[in-house]
Design a protein around this motif. Structure first.
Motif, PDB file in Angstrom:
ATOM      1  N   GLU A 282      48.041 120.684 -54.060  1.00 53.20           N
ATOM      2  CA  GLU A 282      46.865 121.110 -53.287  1.00 53.20           C
ATOM      3  C   GLU A 282      46.220 122.346 -53.907  1.00 53.20           C
ATOM      4  N   LYS A 283      46.107 122.338 -55.226  1.00 54.23           N
ATOM      5  CA  LYS A 283      45.473 123.440 -55.953  1.00 54.23           C
ATOM      6  C   LYS A 283      44.443 122.887 -56.922  1.00 54.23           C
ATOM      7  N   HIS A 284      43.414 123.700 -57.188  1.00 56.09           N
ATOM      8  CA  HIS A 284      42.405 123.296 -58.165  1.00 56.09           C
ATOM      9  C   HIS A 284      42.713 123.843 -59.558  1.00 56.09           C
ATOM     10  N   GLN A 285      43.703 124.727 -59.610  1.00 58.29           N
ATOM     11  CA  GLN A 285      44.174 125.214 -60.904  1.00 58.29           C
ATOM     12  C   GLN A 285      45.643 124.816 -61.036  1.00 58.29           C
ATOM     13  N   ILE A 286      45.904 123.913 -61.968  1.00 59.74           N
ATOM     14  CA  ILE A 286      47.248 123.354 -62.111  1.00 59.74           C
ATOM     15  C   ILE A 286      47.801 123.712 -63.482  1.00 59.74           C
ATOM     16  N   ARG A 287      48.922 124.423 -63.464  1.00 60.96           N
ATOM     17  CA  ARG A 287      49.558 124.771 -64.731  1.00 60.96           C
ATOM     18  C   ARG A 287      50.158 123.514 -65.356  1.00 60.96           C
ATOM     19  N   LEU A 288      50.055 123.431 -66.660  1.00 63.34           N
ATOM     20  CA  LEU A 288      50.507 122.231 -67.353  1.00 63.34           C
ATOM     21  C   LEU A 288      52.014 122.013 -67.237  1.00 63.34           C
ATOM     22  N   GLU A 289      52.758 123.107 -66.917  1.00 65.02           N
ATOM     23  CA  GLU A 289      54.198 122.941 -66.720  1.00 65.02           C
ATOM     24  C   GLU A 289      54.494 122.013 -65.551  1.00 65.02           C
ATOM     25  N   HIS A 290      53.644 122.087 -64.504  1.00 63.87           N
ATOM     26  CA  HIS A 290      53.850 121.210 -63.339  1.00 63.87           C
ATOM     27  C   HIS A 290      53.645 119.742 -63.729  1.00 63.87           C
ATOM     28  N   ILE A 291      52.631 119.508 -64.557  1.00 63.00           N
ATOM     29  CA  ILE A 291      52.376 118.137 -65.005  1.00 63.00           C
ATOM     30  C   ILE A 291      53.515 117.656 -65.902  1.00 63.00           C
ATOM     31  N   ALA A 292      54.022 118.563 -66.742  1.00 63.08           N
ATOM     32  CA  ALA A 292      55.138 118.201 -67.623  1.00 63.08           C
ATOM     33  C   ALA A 292      56.367 117.808 -66.807  1.00 63.08           C
ATOM     34  N   ARG A 293      56.569 118.465 -65.670  1.00 67.86           N
ATOM     35  CA  ARG A 293      57.712 118.119 -64.821  1.00 67.86           C
ATOM     36  C   ARG A 293      57.583 116.710 -64.262  1.00 67.86           C
ATOM     37  N   SER A 294      56.354 116.286 -63.956  1.00 66.33           N
ATOM     38  CA  SER A 294      56.168 114.940 -63.426  1.00 66.33           C
ATOM     39  C   SER A 294      56.541 113.892 -64.486  1.00 66.33           C
ATOM     40  N   PHE A 295      56.205 114.175 -65.745  1.00 68.39           N
ATOM     41  CA  PHE A 295      56.591 113.258 -66.824  1.00 68.39           C
ATOM     42  C   PHE A 295      58.109 113.252 -67.001  1.00 68.39           C
ATOM     43  N   LYS A 296      58.720 114.432 -66.897  1.00 70.37           N
ATOM     44  CA  LYS A 296      60.176 114.524 -67.031  1.00 70.37           C
ATOM     45  C   LYS A 296      60.872 113.784 -65.900  1.00 70.37           C
ATOM     46  N   TRP A 297      60.302 113.881 -64.685  1.00 70.39           N
ATOM     47  CA  TRP A 297      60.881 113.191 -63.530  1.00 70.39           C
ATOM     48  C   TRP A 297      60.813 111.677 -63.712  1.00 70.39           C
ATOM     49  N   LEU A 298      59.773 111.204 -64.410  1.00 71.61           N
ATOM     50  CA  LEU A 298      59.629 109.772 -64.689  1.00 71.61           C
ATOM     51  C   LEU A 298      60.540 109.317 -65.832  1.00 71.61           C
ATOM     52  N   GLY A 299      61.226 110.273 -66.453  1.00 75.59           N
ATOM     53  CA  GLY A 299      62.084 109.918 -67.582  1.00 75.59           C
ATOM     54  C   GLY A 299      61.329 109.749 -68.875  1.00 75.59           C
ATOM     55  N   MET A 300      60.125 110.356 -68.942  1.00 72.66           N
ATOM     56  CA  MET A 300      59.280 110.236 -70.135  1.00 72.66           C
ATOM     57  C   MET A 300      58.752 111.620 -70.524  1.00 72.66           C
ATOM     58  N   PRO A 301      59.648 112.544 -70.884  1.00 74.49           N
ATOM     59  CA  PRO A 301      59.227 113.921 -71.177  1.00 74.49           C
ATOM     60  C   PRO A 301      58.297 114.005 -72.384  1.00 74.49           C
ATOM     61  N   ILE A 302      57.250 114.812 -72.275  1.00 71.63           N
ATOM     62  CA  ILE A 302      56.325 115.065 -73.385  1.00 71.63           C
ATOM     63  C   ILE A 302      56.011 116.557 -73.401  1.00 71.63           C
ATOM     64  N   ASP A 303      55.548 117.065 -74.543  1.00 70.97           N
ATOM     65  CA  ASP A 303      55.266 118.496 -74.648  1.00 70.97           C
ATOM     66  C   ASP A 303      53.872 118.815 -74.132  1.00 70.97           C
ATOM     67  N   LEU A 304      53.585 120.108 -74.010  1.00 67.66           N
ATOM     68  CA  LEU A 304      52.316 120.549 -73.418  1.00 67.66           C
ATOM     69  C   LEU A 304      51.115 120.195 -74.296  1.00 67.66           C
ATOM     70  N   ASP A 305      51.296 120.196 -75.595  1.00 68.41           N
ATOM     71  CA  ASP A 305      50.185 119.846 -76.484  1.00 68.41           C
ATOM     72  C   ASP A 305      49.742 118.394 -76.259  1.00 68.41           C
ATOM     73  N   GLU A 306      50.706 117.509 -76.059  1.00 73.76           N
ATOM     74  CA  GLU A 306      50.370 116.118 -75.803  1.00 73.76           C
ATOM     75  C   GLU A 306      49.682 115.964 -74.450  1.00 73.76           C
ATOM     76  N   ILE A 307      50.127 116.744 -73.466  1.00 69.91           N
ATOM     77  CA  ILE A 307      49.483 116.717 -72.150  1.00 69.91           C
ATOM     78  C   ILE A 307      48.030 117.169 -72.278  1.00 69.91           C
ATOM     79  N   GLU A 308      47.800 118.233 -73.059  1.00 67.49           N
ATOM     80  CA  GLU A 308      46.428 118.706 -73.277  1.00 67.49           C
ATOM     81  C   GLU A 308      45.572 117.614 -73.911  1.00 67.49           C
TER      82      GLU A 308
END
Length: 347
Positions: A282-308
């Motif tokens: 529920e935020k309009h500013q989302i740190r990429l670490e939070h998004i990275a955790r969602s990928f890790k939770w799915l069992g598909m970890p990726i780095d921040l550069d790839e997320i960008e």
């Protein structure tokens, strides 16, 4: 013609498929000569049957040769031989100067163009099997110019639209592909379940790419279970389910020629995954670490550069409204409709 036909029948009785095909080629070539010198279009139904028979026997002979020799080096040799013979049949029907009147009876004064669409459909099937789709244009342009695509029987028009839809899909003309395949599905006979299933195997990938999801009832009705994990993955933003389904049915999708299009649908899965993260935080500013955790939770970890990189692509396509702060490793979303539905669902 009769001599070649008797040879075909004799080969059939002894089970010699290759000899059947060779004799059929002789029948077909002789029939082409007889057809061109005939008056009217009373021989068109026979011509259509001859073309269908040549196509079927070529497939049967190639299948037999492939299984008996144990090699696929020349597994389509007979089909390649049949193509120029059917092309000759097409020319003899299309070049008739008598004006074609749809629905008119076959008689001694009618136009041979009554057989064009049926023969074109047979050639389409052969071109697709031989993967020489460039030749389809040589049929489409003259047929469309004379508007013969709307003058055949409903079965012929449905088959024609089916192949045009598939061709449009391979050429990344997804709007056109959806239009033609939708026509084929809606006008296909209600009891032709197998034909509807064939159409849906191409229509569903096009619709998925254009943001329209089929119902579970539709997939169950036509036994299209291979699309279920893809639909679930797109709907929930579940990248793991989507990727597992794509890998599990990879060979099937590759054979159908839909794999690359379905692979592109992953962009929509990313969009929906990020939307779920946005709703949770529920935020309009989302740190990429939070998004990275969602990928890790799915069992598909990726780095921040790839997320960008993924986010930049989504922002460029308009799937996400906002911008990236590389210095702060933060996604800044628009406060007004940050995930516009209109960008995903093509009109």
């Amino acid at each position: 013609i009769l001599t070649a036909l008797m040879d075909t029948i004799a080969a059939r009785e002894v089970g010699d498929i290759q000899a059947m095909f060779d004799s059929q080629m002789s029948v077909h070539k002789a029939f082409n000569s007889l057809f061109s010198s005939s008056e009217g279009n009373w021989m068109v139904p026979a011509m259509i049957i001859v073309c269908k028979t040549s196509n079927k026997l070529a497939l049967a002979a190639d299948k037999h040769a492939s299984s008996s020799k144990g090699s696929k080096a020349h597994h389509q040799a007979n089909l390649q031989k049949a193509v120029p013979v059917l092309q000759d049949s097409y020319s003899k029907t299309f070049n008739d100067r008598t004006e074609y009147q749809p629905g008119a009876p076959f008689d001694a004064v009618g136009s041979k163009q009554a057989g064009v669409l049926a023969i074109v459909n047979e050639l389409f099937e052969m071109y697709f099997r031989l993967n020489i789709l460039r030749l389809c244009k040589n049929l489409i342009r003259p047929v469309e110019t004379k508007k013969l695509s709307d003058k055949g029987s409903m079965a012929e028009m449905v088959t024609y639209r089916y192949y045009i839809g598939r061709l449009s899909m391979f050429e990344d003309q997804h709007s056109s592909a959806e239009t033609h395949l939708e026509y084929a599905l809606q006008h296909c006979h209600k009891n032709a379940i197998k034909n509807k299933t064939r159409i849906l195997k191409y229509l569903i990938p096009v619709k998925l790419y254009r943001g329209r999801l089929p119902t579970t009832h539709l997939l169950d009705k036509y036994g299209l279970d291979e699309f279920k994990p893809l639909v679930e993955g797109i709907r929930k933003g579940d990248l793991r389910t989507f990727q597992d389904g794509l890998v599990h049915y990879q060979d099937r999708f590759i054979r159908q020629g839909t794999y690359l299009l379905l692979e592109k649908c992953k962009t929509v899965v990313y969009r929906n995954l990020f939307k779920r993260v946005y709703r949770i935080l529920e935020k309009h500013q989302i740190r990429l670490e939070h998004i990275a955790r969602s990928f890790k939770w799915l069992g598909m970890p990726i780095d921040l550069d790839e997320i960008e990189c993924i986010l930049s692509n989504l922002i460029f396509k308009g799937y996400i409204r906002g911008y990236l702060s590389h210095a702060k490793r933060t996604l800044v979303l628009s406060k007004r409709d940050p995930f516009p539905t209109s960008a995903v669902i093509s009109k």
